[in-house]
Write a protein that holds these residues in place. Structure first.
Motif, PDB file in Angstrom:
ATOM      1  N   TYR A 104       7.640 -18.211 -43.148  1.00  0.00           N
ATOM      2  CA  TYR A 104       6.429 -18.389 -43.941  1.00  0.00           C
ATOM      3  C   TYR A 104       6.616 -19.311 -45.135  1.00  0.00           C
ATOM      4  O   TYR A 104       5.725 -20.089 -45.467  1.00  0.00           O
ATOM      5  CB  TYR A 104       5.886 -17.028 -44.410  1.00  0.00           C
ATOM      6  CG  TYR A 104       5.274 -16.262 -43.273  1.00  0.00           C
ATOM      7  CD1 TYR A 104       3.917 -16.353 -42.988  1.00  0.00           C
ATOM      8  CD2 TYR A 104       6.067 -15.486 -42.438  1.00  0.00           C
ATOM      9  CE1 TYR A 104       3.356 -15.684 -41.921  1.00  0.00           C
ATOM     10  CE2 TYR A 104       5.514 -14.807 -41.355  1.00  0.00           C
ATOM     11  CZ  TYR A 104       4.157 -14.913 -41.106  1.00  0.00           C
ATOM     12  OH  TYR A 104       3.609 -14.263 -40.034  1.00  0.00           O
ATOM     13  N   ASP A 105       7.735 -19.251 -45.822  1.00  0.00           N
ATOM     14  CA  ASP A 105       7.931 -20.053 -47.028  1.00  0.00           C
ATOM     15  C   ASP A 105       8.692 -21.328 -46.703  1.00  0.00           C
ATOM     16  O   ASP A 105       9.804 -21.282 -46.176  1.00  0.00           O
ATOM     17  CB  ASP A 105       8.716 -19.264 -48.076  1.00  0.00           C
ATOM     18  CG  ASP A 105       7.988 -18.025 -48.560  1.00  0.00           C
ATOM     19  OD1 ASP A 105       6.755 -17.956 -48.376  1.00  0.00           O
ATOM     20  OD2 ASP A 105       8.647 -17.117 -49.104  1.00  0.00           O
ATOM     21  N   SER A 106       8.089 -22.478 -47.042  1.00  0.00           N
ATOM     22  CA  SER A 106       8.786 -23.742 -46.830  1.00  0.00           C
ATOM     23  C   SER A 106       9.783 -24.031 -47.944  1.00  0.00           C
ATOM     24  O   SER A 106      10.713 -24.804 -47.760  1.00  0.00           O
ATOM     25  CB  SER A 106       7.774 -24.888 -46.723  1.00  0.00           C
ATOM     26  OG  SER A 106       7.027 -25.013 -47.923  1.00  0.00           O
ATOM     27  N   HIS A 152      -0.710 -14.605 -36.742  1.00  0.00           N
ATOM     28  CA  HIS A 152      -0.667 -15.678 -37.742  1.00  0.00           C
ATOM     29  C   HIS A 152      -0.378 -15.134 -39.137  1.00  0.00           C
ATOM     30  O   HIS A 152      -0.563 -15.860 -40.119  1.00  0.00           O
ATOM     31  CB  HIS A 152      -2.015 -16.407 -37.798  1.00  0.00           C
ATOM     32  CG  HIS A 152      -2.508 -16.902 -36.483  1.00  0.00           C
ATOM     33  ND1 HIS A 152      -1.914 -17.954 -35.812  1.00  0.00           N
ATOM     34  CD2 HIS A 152      -3.540 -16.497 -35.713  1.00  0.00           C
ATOM     35  CE1 HIS A 152      -2.568 -18.167 -34.679  1.00  0.00           C
ATOM     36  NE2 HIS A 152      -3.554 -17.304 -34.595  1.00  0.00           N
ATOM     37  N   SER A 153       0.048 -13.890 -39.233  1.00  0.00           N
ATOM     38  CA  SER A 153       0.120 -13.254 -40.551  1.00  0.00           C
ATOM     39  C   SER A 153       1.329 -12.347 -40.679  1.00  0.00           C
ATOM     40  O   SER A 153       1.882 -11.862 -39.683  1.00  0.00           O
ATOM     41  CB  SER A 153      -1.154 -12.435 -40.807  1.00  0.00           C
ATOM     42  OG  SER A 153      -1.267 -11.400 -39.848  1.00  0.00           O
ATOM     43  N   LEU A 154       1.713 -12.152 -41.932  1.00  0.00           N
ATOM     44  CA  LEU A 154       2.702 -11.142 -42.294  1.00  0.00           C
ATOM     45  C   LEU A 154       2.080 -10.326 -43.406  1.00  0.00           C
ATOM     46  O   LEU A 154       1.666 -10.873 -44.435  1.00  0.00           O
ATOM     47  CB  LEU A 154       4.001 -11.794 -42.778  1.00  0.00           C
ATOM     48  CG  LEU A 154       5.053 -10.832 -43.344  1.00  0.00           C
ATOM     49  CD1 LEU A 154       5.623  -9.954 -42.234  1.00  0.00           C
ATOM     50  CD2 LEU A 154       6.175 -11.604 -44.048  1.00  0.00           C
ATOM     51  N   GLU A 192      -0.811 -22.753 -41.071  1.00  0.00           N
ATOM     52  CA  GLU A 192      -1.618 -21.876 -40.213  1.00  0.00           C
ATOM     53  C   GLU A 192      -1.005 -20.481 -40.086  1.00  0.00           C
ATOM     54  O   GLU A 192      -0.955 -19.885 -39.007  1.00  0.00           O
ATOM     55  CB  GLU A 192      -1.836 -22.517 -38.839  1.00  0.00           C
ATOM     56  CG  GLU A 192      -2.607 -23.831 -38.936  1.00  0.00           C
ATOM     57  CD  GLU A 192      -2.927 -24.461 -37.586  1.00  0.00           C
ATOM     58  OE1 GLU A 192      -2.791 -23.754 -36.568  1.00  0.00           O
ATOM     59  OE2 GLU A 192      -3.308 -25.642 -37.560  1.00  0.00           O
ATOM     60  N   ARG A 193      -0.560 -19.970 -41.204  1.00  0.00           N
ATOM     61  CA  ARG A 193      -0.074 -18.599 -41.291  1.00  0.00           C
ATOM     62  C   ARG A 193      -0.221 -18.153 -42.739  1.00  0.00           C
ATOM     63  O   ARG A 193      -0.284 -18.977 -43.655  1.00  0.00           O
ATOM     64  CB  ARG A 193       1.369 -18.481 -40.814  1.00  0.00           C
ATOM     65  CG  ARG A 193       2.344 -19.406 -41.508  1.00  0.00           C
ATOM     66  CD  ARG A 193       3.719 -19.326 -40.874  1.00  0.00           C
ATOM     67  NE  ARG A 193       4.678 -20.181 -41.576  1.00  0.00           N
ATOM     68  CZ  ARG A 193       4.972 -21.413 -41.220  1.00  0.00           C
ATOM     69  NH1 ARG A 193       4.396 -21.951 -40.157  1.00  0.00           N
ATOM     70  NH2 ARG A 193       5.856 -22.121 -41.905  1.00  0.00           N
ATOM     71  N   VAL A 194      -0.247 -16.848 -42.945  1.00  0.00           N
ATOM     72  CA  VAL A 194      -0.546 -16.338 -44.268  1.00  0.00           C
ATOM     73  C   VAL A 194       0.232 -15.051 -44.524  1.00  0.00           C
ATOM     74  O   VAL A 194       0.433 -14.237 -43.613  1.00  0.00           O
ATOM     75  CB  VAL A 194      -2.072 -16.111 -44.426  1.00  0.00           C
ATOM     76  CG1 VAL A 194      -2.595 -15.083 -43.434  1.00  0.00           C
ATOM     77  CG2 VAL A 194      -2.446 -15.729 -45.843  1.00  0.00           C
ATOM     78  N   VAL A 195       0.696 -14.898 -45.759  1.00  0.00           N
ATOM     79  CA  VAL A 195       1.352 -13.664 -46.208  1.00  0.00           C
ATOM     80  C   VAL A 195       0.365 -12.885 -47.054  1.00  0.00           C
ATOM     81  O   VAL A 195      -0.184 -13.410 -48.023  1.00  0.00           O
ATOM     82  CB  VAL A 195       2.618 -13.965 -47.039  1.00  0.00           C
ATOM     83  CG1 VAL A 195       3.235 -12.664 -47.548  1.00  0.00           C
ATOM     84  CG2 VAL A 195       3.636 -14.743 -46.218  1.00  0.00           C
ATOM     85  N   VAL A 196       0.129 -11.639 -46.680  1.00  0.00           N
ATOM     86  CA  VAL A 196      -0.783 -10.760 -47.421  1.00  0.00           C
ATOM     87  C   VAL A 196       0.038  -9.629 -48.027  1.00  0.00           C
ATOM     88  O   VAL A 196       0.812  -8.961 -47.330  1.00  0.00           O
ATOM     89  CB  VAL A 196      -1.870 -10.174 -46.500  1.00  0.00           C
ATOM     90  CG1 VAL A 196      -2.819  -9.272 -47.287  1.00  0.00           C
ATOM     91  CG2 VAL A 196      -2.646 -11.291 -45.811  1.00  0.00           C
TER      92      VAL A 196
END
Length: 398
Positions: A104-106, A152-154, A192-196
């Protein structure tokens, strides 16, 4: 919504991470084995090695800290000692903690930690670790973290057990729906992914943001991250207020997560030149796009203002999006911003709206950015745009 701090997890609202200490020795004065101690501690987290982690110090508190972290999918984690002050067999230190969420993190997210150290038999141990004085909490500082992955999510939330996992799966389901909705509306490349992140309470949300809880009462979620310039959002997080989010229906929850995911997608094209009416209005436009909601349904505060012939004379300025406690004024700001972006999409086209957003964000500074983009992309002056917006409000809400 995105947080206020431009250029940092801004969050939008961002993390203020530096602490000062009156005249500490240079970090070079710290013994090398303290650095090696912190390296072992970081490696133990990455290796899921509870025994080695406990051996770095902290006793029962270390056991709890390790357990809190064990479900966080970390790709990297490192401490960098920044200050060290020894007093006999005890010492205090600060260190930058840099970490990345796997997949998730670039780029690493950096936060500052305060450490209490003790020396026994010629070796240093960690007696306590906590956020530095002016740093924000990390989610694992608040309790045991549960992790749920979507397509698409964590989703990371506080609390363990099947009931909590089921709750977090609900967030993942909505976030997974949000990503394709945003992808369809925003044509520029993004991960195209997201951390919640789901803290236990409003106070937990405030701890993650480093701000008073009173400022976020009634706010369902915010997005934190760095704005503009890099071509990618290195470490965005959507942080949920479970108290405000929890009272929403399924439709409202979806709009909120789609709105926040839009901030993640547009982060690299958002700069200090982007007014909040554009960034928040665009995110709401994506959130409501395709839902069939009319202006009167989605903008009740402005509809009431139109009925009283009290529509705003100007587009909302940045201060209008502040958390002043006046829910009606805040709602009007968001509604007016949404309708401004909706007007552009209706009258110029959806692609032109995204072109306009990018044109404004391409500027590094505010002066002239909006005026230039209005002229270059929409062929209209600010005064003409405002007048057209007010006409649009009356037509849609009158």
């Amino acid at each position: 919504m995105a947080g206020r701090g431009r250029g940092s997890w801004v969050l939008g609202i961002c993390v203020a991470l530096l602490v000062g200490c009156g005249g500490p020795p240079s970090p070079d004065a710290a013994p090398g084995d303290v650095r090696r101690l912190l390296d072992r501690r970081a490696d133990a987290v990455l290796d899921r090695d509870a025994e080695t982690y406990r051996a770095t110090g902290g006793g029962a508190a270390a056991d709890r800290a390790f357990d809190n972290l064990r479900e966080v999918p970390l790709q990297s984690l490192r401490y960098r000692l920044t200050a060290f002050r020894r007093e006999g067999a005890r010492a205090t230190a600060t260190a930058d903690l840099r970490y990345r969420i796997k997949g998730y993190d670039s780029e690493p997210l950096t936060t500052e930690r305060a450490l209490t150290l003790e020396e026994r038999d010629g070796r240093w141990y960690v007696a306590a670790e906590r956020p530095a004085k002016k740093a924000t909490q990390q989610l694992w500082d608040q309790g045991p973290v549960t992790s749920v992955r979507g397509a698409h999510s964590l989703v990371l939330g506080i609390g363990r057990g099947e009931r909590q996992k089921a709750t977090l799966r609900g967030y993942a389901r909505l976030a997974d729906r949000a990503v394709p909705l945003v992808r369809d509306a925003w044509r520029e490349k993004w991960p195209e992914r997201v951390v919640v992140m789901v803290p236990k309470s409003l106070d937990g949300m405030a701890g993650l943001l480093g701000a008073p809880a009173s400022g976020y009462r009634g706010i369902a979620a915010v997005t934190t991250g760095e704005t503009g310039g890099s071509g990618a959002a290195p470490a965005d997080r959507v942080i949920v207020n479970p108290e405000a989010y929890g009272v929403l229906g399924e439709f409202g929850k979806q709009v909120v997560l789609t709105h926040e995911t839009t901030h993640v997608a547009t982060r690299a094209h958002t700069s200090p030149a982007t007014p909040l009416w554009l960034s928040e209005g665009f995110a709401d436009w994506v959130g409501y796009r395709g839902t069939g909601r009319t202006a009167s349904q989605a903008a009740p505060e402005l509809r009431r203002a139109a009925q009283r012939e009290r529509l705003p004379a100007e587009l909302p300025d940045d201060d209008a999006f502040g958390f002043s406690g006046d829910a009606g004024k805040l709602a009007q700001a968001y509604e007016g911003a949404w309708l401004a972006c909706r007007m552009i999409a209706d009258q110029w086209g959806e692609e032109v709206l995204t072109d306009f957003y990018e044109a404004v964000g391409a500027h590094e500074k505010r002066p002239g950015a909006l005026e230039d983009a209005l002229q270059d992309v929409l062929d209209i002056t600010p005064e003409e745009f405002t007048a057209q917006w007010r006409t649009y409000l009356r037509a849609e809400l009158g």
